[in-house]
Design a protein around this motif. Structure first.
Motif, mmCIF file in Angstrom:
data_model
loop_
_atom_site.group_PDB
_atom_site.id
_atom_site.type_symbol
_atom_site.label_atom_id
_atom_site.label_comp_id
_atom_site.label_asym_id
_atom_site.label_seq_id
_atom_site.Cartn_x
_atom_site.Cartn_y
_atom_site.Cartn_z
ATOM 1 N N LYS A 16 0.857 -1.182 0.000
ATOM 2 C CA LYS A 16 0.000 0.000 0.000
ATOM 3 C C LYS A 16 0.889 1.227 0.000
ATOM 4 N N ASP A 17 0.576 2.182 -0.868
ATOM 5 C CA ASP A 17 1.284 3.454 -0.935
ATOM 6 C C ASP A 17 0.322 4.562 -0.519
ATOM 7 N N VAL A 18 0.796 5.464 0.324
ATOM 8 C CA VAL A 18 0.021 6.630 0.727
ATOM 9 C C VAL A 18 0.753 7.851 0.187
ATOM 10 N N GLN A 32 5.463 3.904 1.493
ATOM 11 C CA GLN A 32 5.147 2.545 1.072
ATOM 12 C C GLN A 32 5.133 1.608 2.275
ATOM 13 N N TYR A 33 4.072 0.797 2.357
ATOM 14 C CA TYR A 33 3.910 -0.189 3.423
ATOM 15 C C TYR A 33 3.775 -1.572 2.811
ATOM 16 N N ASP A 34 4.239 -2.585 3.526
ATOM 17 C CA ASP A 34 4.038 -3.946 3.052
ATOM 18 C C ASP A 34 2.637 -4.412 3.428
ATOM 19 N N ALA A 35 2.327 -5.669 3.121
ATOM 20 C CA ALA A 35 0.993 -6.211 3.362
ATOM 21 C C ALA A 35 0.603 -6.207 4.836
ATOM 22 N N ASN A 36 1.598 -6.199 5.735
ATOM 23 C CA ASN A 36 1.319 -6.213 7.174
ATOM 24 C C ASN A 36 1.324 -4.822 7.791
ATOM 25 N N GLY A 37 1.470 -3.800 6.962
ATOM 26 C CA GLY A 37 1.469 -2.430 7.459
ATOM 27 C C GLY A 37 2.829 -1.934 7.912
ATOM 28 N N LYS A 38 3.873 -2.705 7.661
ATOM 29 C CA LYS A 38 5.234 -2.296 8.035
ATOM 30 C C LYS A 38 5.756 -1.275 7.024
ATOM 31 N N LEU A 39 6.344 -0.203 7.541
ATOM 32 C CA LEU A 39 6.913 0.827 6.687
ATOM 33 C C LEU A 39 8.086 0.270 5.896
ATOM 34 N N LEU A 40 8.027 0.413 4.575
ATOM 35 C CA LEU A 40 9.101 -0.055 3.703
ATOM 36 C C LEU A 40 10.013 1.089 3.287
ATOM 37 N N TYR A 47 9.943 21.315 -4.099
ATOM 38 C CA TYR A 47 9.712 22.047 -5.344
ATOM 39 C C TYR A 47 10.176 23.488 -5.191
ATOM 40 N N ASP A 48 10.496 24.109 -6.320
ATOM 41 C CA ASP A 48 10.843 25.525 -6.273
ATOM 42 C C ASP A 48 9.577 26.370 -6.390
ATOM 43 N N LYS A 49 9.750 27.699 -6.407
ATOM 44 C CA LYS A 49 8.594 28.603 -6.426
ATOM 45 C C LYS A 49 7.776 28.480 -7.702
ATOM 46 N N ASN A 50 8.370 27.902 -8.755
ATOM 47 C CA ASN A 50 7.660 27.716 -10.023
ATOM 48 C C ASN A 50 6.976 26.356 -10.120
ATOM 49 N N GLY A 51 7.080 25.567 -9.066
ATOM 50 C CA GLY A 51 6.442 24.259 -9.060
ATOM 51 C C GLY A 51 7.260 23.161 -9.699
ATOM 52 N N LEU A 52 8.544 23.439 -9.958
ATOM 53 C CA LEU A 52 9.413 22.408 -10.520
ATOM 54 C C LEU A 52 10.038 21.601 -9.396
ATOM 55 N N LYS A 53 10.018 20.282 -9.550
ATOM 56 C CA LYS A 53 10.612 19.410 -8.541
ATOM 57 C C LYS A 53 12.112 19.682 -8.462
ATOM 58 N N THR A 54 12.613 19.890 -7.252
ATOM 59 C CA THR A 54 14.035 20.177 -7.075
ATOM 60 C C THR A 54 14.781 19.062 -6.369
ATOM 61 N N GLU A 55 14.055 18.238 -5.592
ATOM 62 C CA GLU A 55 14.751 17.218 -4.818
ATOM 63 C C GLU A 55 13.806 16.078 -4.452
ATOM 64 N N LYS A 56 14.385 14.885 -4.397
ATOM 65 C CA LYS A 56 13.675 13.696 -3.916
ATOM 66 C C LYS A 56 14.595 13.000 -2.925
ATOM 67 N N LYS A 57 14.109 12.843 -1.688
ATOM 68 C CA LYS A 57 14.858 12.110 -0.667
ATOM 69 C C LYS A 57 14.153 10.786 -0.420
ATOM 70 N N VAL A 58 14.937 9.718 -0.306
ATOM 71 C CA VAL A 58 14.389 8.389 -0.057
ATOM 72 C C VAL A 58 14.922 7.883 1.285
ATOM 73 N N PHE A 59 13.998 7.500 2.157
ATOM 74 C CA PHE A 59 14.324 6.966 3.470
ATOM 75 C C PHE A 59 13.888 5.514 3.533
#
Length: 75
Positions: A16-18, A32-40, A47-59
């Motif tokens: 499941k993705d929220v 993203q969560y697995d079938a048991n609700g564990k955080l994956l 985004y910048d002031k123009n709405g352009l994506k500037t960064e994506k962080k993955v944890f």
């Protein structure tokens, strides 16, 4: 917020993705969560002031930063 739910061919829950959006409709996080609700994984977007994506962080599931992707746009 939007929830995306993924099932296998037998109808069993796989993941499941929220997804959360800001007032401008930009995706600001995806969790993203697995079938048991564990955080994956959690992705956080900025985004910048123009709405352009500037960064994506993955944890990872423990909240440890795995990667950072920077976006640059040429004019």
């Amino acid at each position: 917020k939007t929830e995306e739910v993924e099932y296998d061919g037998n109808g069993k829950l796989i993941r499941k993705d929220v997804i959360a959006y800001n007032a401008r409709g930009e995706k600001v996080s995806e969790i993203q969560y697995d079938a048991n609700g564990k955080l994956l994984k959690k992705m956080v977007y900025t985004y910048d002031k123009n709405g352009l994506k500037t960064e994506k962080k993955v944890f990872n599931g423990e909240g440890v930063l795995e990667s950072v992707k920077k976006y640059n746009y040429s004019k």
